[in-house]
Scaffold this motif. Structure first.
Motif, PDB file in Angstrom:
ATOM      1  N   TYR A  67      38.052  45.001  48.457  1.00 14.97           N
ATOM      2  CA  TYR A  67      38.395  44.096  48.161  1.00 14.97           C
ATOM      3  C   TYR A  67      37.173  43.008  48.281  1.00 14.97           C
ATOM      4  CZ  TYR A  67      38.246  42.448  52.966  1.00 14.97           C
ATOM      5  OH  TYR A  67      38.314  41.795  53.833  1.00 14.97           O
TER       6      TYR A  67
ATOM      7  N   GLU B 221      41.294  29.585  38.785  1.00 17.79           N
ATOM      8  CA  GLU B 221      40.794  30.372  37.009  1.00 17.79           C
ATOM      9  C   GLU B 221      39.759  30.034  36.540  1.00 17.79           C
ATOM     10  OE1 GLU B 221      43.626  28.543  34.379  1.00 17.79           O
ATOM     11  OE2 GLU B 221      45.915  29.710  35.222  1.00 17.79           O
TER      12      GLU B 221
ATOM     13  N   TRP C  93      38.566  33.053  47.999  1.00 20.39           N
ATOM     14  CA  TRP C  93      39.151  34.043  47.046  1.00 20.39           C
ATOM     15  C   TRP C  93      39.539  35.170  47.221  1.00 20.39           C
ATOM     16  CZ3 TRP C  93      42.623  30.703  45.037  1.00 20.39           C
ATOM     17  CH2 TRP C  93      42.613  29.523  44.771  1.00 20.39           C
TER      18      TRP C  93
ATOM     19  N   SER D  38      38.416  40.442  33.508  1.00 22.53           N
ATOM     20  CA  SER D  38      39.818  41.566  33.174  1.00 22.53           C
ATOM     21  C   SER D  38      40.324  40.938  34.559  1.00 22.53           C
ATOM     22  CB  SER D  38      39.248  42.911  33.238  1.00 22.53           C
ATOM     23  OG  SER D  38      38.178  43.046  32.941  1.00 22.53           O
ATOM     24  N   ASN D  39      40.048  39.957  35.412  1.00 20.04           N
ATOM     25  CA  ASN D  39      40.641  39.601  37.089  1.00 20.04           C
ATOM     26  C   ASN D  39      40.344  38.431  36.925  1.00 20.04           C
ATOM     27  OD1 ASN D  39      41.551  42.909  37.782  1.00 20.04           O
ATOM     28  ND2 ASN D  39      38.774  43.165  37.320  1.00 20.04           N
ATOM     29  N   GLU D  40      40.349  37.877  36.071  1.00 17.91           N
ATOM     30  CA  GLU D  40      39.709  35.936  36.114  1.00 17.91           C
ATOM     31  C   GLU D  40      41.509  35.461  36.593  1.00 17.91           C
ATOM     32  OE1 GLU D  40      38.560  34.374  33.191  1.00 17.91           O
ATOM     33  OE2 GLU D  40      40.529  34.993  31.555  1.00 17.91           O
ATOM     34  N   ARG D  41      42.541  36.344  36.329  1.00 15.28           N
ATOM     35  CA  ARG D  41      43.673  34.857  37.004  1.00 15.28           C
ATOM     36  C   ARG D  41      44.784  35.734  37.784  1.00 15.28           C
ATOM     37  NH1 ARG D  41      43.578  31.332  33.648  1.00 15.28           N
ATOM     38  NH2 ARG D  41      43.180  31.937  31.138  1.00 15.28           N
ATOM     39  N   THR D  42      44.313  37.028  39.044  1.00  3.97           N
ATOM     40  CA  THR D  42      45.265  37.130  40.384  1.00  3.97           C
ATOM     41  C   THR D  42      44.477  37.158  41.349  1.00  3.97           C
ATOM     42  OG1 THR D  42      43.667  39.724  39.205  1.00  3.97           O
ATOM     43  CG2 THR D  42      45.732  39.098  38.544  1.00  3.97           C
ATOM     44  N   TRP D  43      43.493  35.979  41.311  1.00  3.85           N
ATOM     45  CA  TRP D  43      43.108  35.744  43.386  1.00  3.85           C
ATOM     46  C   TRP D  43      44.104  34.584  43.882  1.00  3.85           C
ATOM     47  CZ3 TRP D  43      38.220  37.488  44.267  1.00  3.85           C
ATOM     48  CH2 TRP D  43      37.767  37.306  42.661  1.00  3.85           C
ATOM     49  N   ASP D  44      43.863  35.026  44.852  1.00  2.00           N
ATOM     50  CA  ASP D  44      44.599  34.735  45.941  1.00  2.00           C
ATOM     51  C   ASP D  44      43.952  34.007  47.030  1.00  2.00           C
ATOM     52  OD1 ASP D  44      47.396  36.452  45.248  1.00  2.00           O
ATOM     53  OD2 ASP D  44      46.261  37.815  46.759  1.00  2.00           O
TER      54      ASP D  44
ATOM     55  N   TRP E 140      34.057  43.372  34.889  1.00  2.00           N
ATOM     56  CA  TRP E 140      35.379  42.936  36.197  1.00  2.00           C
ATOM     57  C   TRP E 140      35.850  41.986  36.074  1.00  2.00           C
ATOM     58  CZ3 TRP E 140      36.870  40.764  40.663  1.00  2.00           C
ATOM     59  CH2 TRP E 140      37.247  41.214  41.691  1.00  2.00           C
TER      60      TRP E 140
ATOM     61  N   GLN F 259      40.668  38.829  46.146  1.00  2.00           N
ATOM     62  CA  GLN F 259      41.880  40.212  45.615  1.00  2.00           C
ATOM     63  C   GLN F 259      41.605  41.448  45.744  1.00  2.00           C
ATOM     64  OE1 GLN F 259      41.138  40.821  40.944  1.00  2.00           O
ATOM     65  NE2 GLN F 259      40.240  38.698  41.105  1.00  2.00           N
TER      66      GLN F 259
END
Length: 113
Positions: free
Chosen positions: A91, A19, A98, A60-66, A57, A100
């Motif tokens: 990707y 996060e 991290w 908009s994509n701050e919580r979808t990291w693997d 970007w 995504q």
């Protein structure tokens, strides 16, 4: 001395909270690679169109990291003193840890021509 700090740095990066991943508020160096060799380098200025697209970007994509590091050489790398983003056509990997999916249009916008 460098070798003793590397494990500590890797530990700190691997413990980093997904996060907290943000684009730094500074200019970024972009290097373009082909077959593992750097072919171009340029500066992405803070506030430029490319920088602002990347910042949007990230927002908009701050919580979808693997937590899944890349295993092969990137074609494009954005970096600053404490930030590294390895860009692939489909990707992105931040700080070698991290990952995504990434936007193809944004990937193509980063070029040194």
């Amino acid at each position: 001395m460098k070798h003793t700090l590397l494990p500590l740095w890797l530990l700190l990066v691997s413990c980093q909270d997904a996060e907290s991943l943000n684009i730094p508020s500074e200019n970024l160096n972009l290097s373009i690679h082909k077959n593992g060799r750097q072919t171009a380098e340029c500066l992405i200025q803070l506030g430029s169109g490319e920088y602002n697209q990347l910042k949007s970007w990230f927002s908009s994509n701050e919580r979808t990291w693997d937590k899944a590091p890349a295993t092969y050489l990137p074609q494009k790398i954005l970096r600053s003193e404490n930030f590294k983003a390895a860009l692939y056509p489909d990707y992105i990997v931040i700080n070698d840890v991290w990952r995504q999916p990434f936007d193809m249009e944004l990937y193509q916008a980063f070029d040194c021509t």
